[in-house]
Motif scaffolding. Sequence first.
Motif, mmCIF file in Angstrom:
data_model
loop_
_atom_site.group_PDB
_atom_site.id
_atom_site.type_symbol
_atom_site.label_atom_id
_atom_site.label_comp_id
_atom_site.label_asym_id
_atom_site.label_seq_id
_atom_site.Cartn_x
_atom_site.Cartn_y
_atom_site.Cartn_z
ATOM 1 N N LYS A 1 -12.981 -13.424 -5.010
ATOM 2 C CA LYS A 1 -13.457 -12.508 -6.036
ATOM 3 C C LYS A 1 -12.598 -11.249 -6.089
ATOM 4 C CE LYS A 1 -18.259 -13.850 -5.488
ATOM 5 N NZ LYS A 1 -19.560 -13.407 -5.048
ATOM 6 N N ASN A 2 -12.561 -10.646 -7.254
ATOM 7 C CA ASN A 2 -11.796 -9.415 -7.461
ATOM 8 C C ASN A 2 -12.282 -8.310 -6.523
ATOM 9 O OD1 ASN A 2 -9.783 -7.926 -8.630
ATOM 10 N ND2 ASN A 2 -10.964 -7.370 -10.427
ATOM 11 N N LYS A 3 -13.584 -8.268 -6.287
ATOM 12 C CA LYS A 3 -14.159 -7.259 -5.398
ATOM 13 C C LYS A 3 -13.648 -7.444 -3.964
ATOM 14 C CE LYS A 3 -18.615 -5.324 -4.054
ATOM 15 N NZ LYS A 3 -20.071 -5.447 -4.161
ATOM 16 N N ASP A 4 -13.543 -8.705 -3.525
ATOM 17 C CA ASP A 4 -13.031 -8.998 -2.180
ATOM 18 C C ASP A 4 -11.549 -8.647 -2.063
ATOM 19 O OD1 ASP A 4 -15.535 -9.930 -1.426
ATOM 20 O OD2 ASP A 4 -15.045 -12.021 -1.911
ATOM 21 N N ILE A 5 -10.801 -8.952 -3.108
ATOM 22 C CA ILE A 5 -9.367 -8.627 -3.121
ATOM 23 C C ILE A 5 -9.189 -7.113 -3.063
ATOM 24 C CG2 ILE A 5 -7.253 -8.707 -4.491
ATOM 25 C CD1 ILE A 5 -8.199 -11.432 -5.539
ATOM 26 N N ARG A 6 -9.978 -6.399 -3.842
ATOM 27 C CA ARG A 6 -9.924 -4.932 -3.853
ATOM 28 C C ARG A 6 -10.225 -4.375 -2.462
ATOM 29 N NH1 ARG A 6 -10.533 -1.140 -8.041
ATOM 30 N NH2 ARG A 6 -11.285 0.864 -7.327
ATOM 31 N N HIS A 7 -11.254 -4.910 -1.816
ATOM 32 C CA HIS A 7 -11.620 -4.464 -0.470
ATOM 33 C C HIS A 7 -10.481 -4.749 0.525
ATOM 34 C CE1 HIS A 7 -14.061 -3.483 2.994
ATOM 35 N NE2 HIS A 7 -13.744 -4.653 3.529
ATOM 36 N N SER A 8 -9.870 -5.930 0.409
ATOM 37 C CA SER A 8 -8.748 -6.286 1.294
ATOM 38 C C SER A 8 -7.567 -5.342 1.086
ATOM 39 C CB SER A 8 -8.303 -7.728 1.033
ATOM 40 O OG SER A 8 -9.318 -8.618 1.368
ATOM 41 N N LEU A 9 -7.302 -5.015 -0.169
ATOM 42 C CA LEU A 9 -6.199 -4.094 -0.471
ATOM 43 C C LEU A 9 -6.475 -2.712 0.117
ATOM 44 C CD1 LEU A 9 -3.512 -3.441 -1.903
ATOM 45 C CD2 LEU A 9 -4.862 -2.874 -3.932
ATOM 46 N N ILE A 10 -7.665 -2.216 -0.061
ATOM 47 C CA ILE A 10 -8.021 -0.891 0.468
ATOM 48 C C ILE A 10 -7.918 -0.875 1.985
ATOM 49 C CG2 ILE A 10 -9.918 0.767 0.720
ATOM 50 C CD1 ILE A 10 -10.710 -0.027 -2.196
ATOM 51 N N THR A 11 -8.367 -1.937 2.621
ATOM 52 C CA THR A 11 -8.261 -2.043 4.086
ATOM 53 C C THR A 11 -6.797 -2.036 4.517
ATOM 54 O OG1 THR A 11 -10.331 -3.283 4.175
ATOM 55 C CG2 THR A 11 -8.878 -3.438 6.091
ATOM 56 N N LEU A 12 -5.977 -2.832 3.835
ATOM 57 C CA LEU A 12 -4.551 -2.908 4.154
ATOM 58 C C LEU A 12 -3.886 -1.543 4.001
ATOM 59 C CD1 LEU A 12 -2.023 -4.784 4.684
ATOM 60 C CD2 LEU A 12 -1.760 -4.754 2.206
ATOM 61 N N ILE A 13 -4.154 -0.867 2.910
ATOM 62 C CA ILE A 13 -3.551 0.444 2.657
ATOM 63 C C ILE A 13 -3.981 1.451 3.721
ATOM 64 C CG2 ILE A 13 -3.534 2.415 1.070
ATOM 65 C CD1 ILE A 13 -3.669 0.317 -1.226
ATOM 66 N N THR A 14 -5.246 1.418 4.072
ATOM 67 C CA THR A 14 -5.761 2.345 5.084
ATOM 68 C C THR A 14 -5.098 2.101 6.440
ATOM 69 O OG1 THR A 14 -7.873 2.395 3.924
ATOM 70 C CG2 THR A 14 -7.865 3.197 6.191
ATOM 71 N N GLU A 15 -4.945 0.841 6.802
ATOM 72 C CA GLU A 15 -4.364 0.499 8.105
ATOM 73 C C GLU A 15 -2.860 0.752 8.162
ATOM 74 O OE1 GLU A 15 -5.502 -3.564 8.632
ATOM 75 O OE2 GLU A 15 -7.569 -3.048 9.173
ATOM 76 N N GLU B 1 0.804 4.922 7.173
ATOM 77 C CA GLU B 1 1.989 5.578 7.735
ATOM 78 C C GLU B 1 3.256 4.788 7.414
ATOM 79 O OE1 GLU B 1 -0.721 4.878 9.695
ATOM 80 O OE2 GLU B 1 -1.546 6.878 10.065
ATOM 81 N N SER B 2 3.165 3.469 7.464
ATOM 82 C CA SER B 2 4.325 2.631 7.141
ATOM 83 C C SER B 2 4.724 2.792 5.683
ATOM 84 C CB SER B 2 4.003 1.156 7.410
ATOM 85 O OG SER B 2 3.762 0.951 8.769
ATOM 86 N N TYR B 3 3.746 2.842 4.808
ATOM 87 C CA TYR B 3 4.041 3.010 3.386
ATOM 88 C C TYR B 3 4.680 4.370 3.124
ATOM 89 C CZ TYR B 3 1.059 -1.087 2.929
ATOM 90 O OH TYR B 3 0.523 -2.327 3.054
ATOM 91 N N TYR B 4 4.165 5.382 3.795
ATOM 92 C CA TYR B 4 4.744 6.720 3.641
ATOM 93 C C TYR B 4 6.191 6.722 4.133
ATOM 94 C CZ TYR B 4 5.969 11.521 4.596
ATOM 95 O OH TYR B 4 6.638 12.708 4.654
ATOM 96 N N ARG B 5 6.445 6.135 5.302
ATOM 97 C CA ARG B 5 7.811 6.108 5.857
ATOM 98 C C ARG B 5 8.775 5.404 4.916
ATOM 99 N NH1 ARG B 5 5.306 4.857 10.798
ATOM 100 N NH2 ARG B 5 5.801 2.668 10.464
#
Length: 160
Positions: A2-16, A19-23
């Motif tokens: 579901k789109n809601k599950d994908i959204r939750h997975s994305l938010i979790t990934l971004i949160t975790e 620092e890597s994304y910023y670098r």
Amino acid sequence: MKNKDIRHSLITLITEQKESYYRLAYSYVKNEQDALDVVQESIQKALLSLDKIQDINSMKSWFYKIIVHTSLDLLRKRKKTILTDNQQLSALQNGKADHYTDLDLRKALDELPHKYKIIIILRYFEDFKMEEIAEVLDVNVNTIKTRLYKAHKMLRLKME
């Protein structure tokens, strides 16, 4: 999924991985505020493009690709900016610069052509596998291996 599950997975990934994304963004734009803007804009783009994710397992490399493209977009926009006023120029000169502890390596890395530099960053600073780098950059794995070899050679020469 579901789109809601994908959204939750994305938010979790971004949160975790924030620092890597910023670098990664910083490695392109060389400015703290611009790097934060790139990450923020990338998050917005990702949230608006959730329907384009076909495989949840490739979400990490999909988001890295968004960071890379957003960074490159900012750099292109920067090149088009023309300073029309001395006041703008002085405002830019008073900006805060970020500092690195290993300046020789950073300088040598900055002098590499982009196509080699990004592979070094993703491989050694972000701990990507060759296949993941190939996916992010949309090139063949053998091309990544060749470029990594050449990048090592260029870095070795610059560091000597």
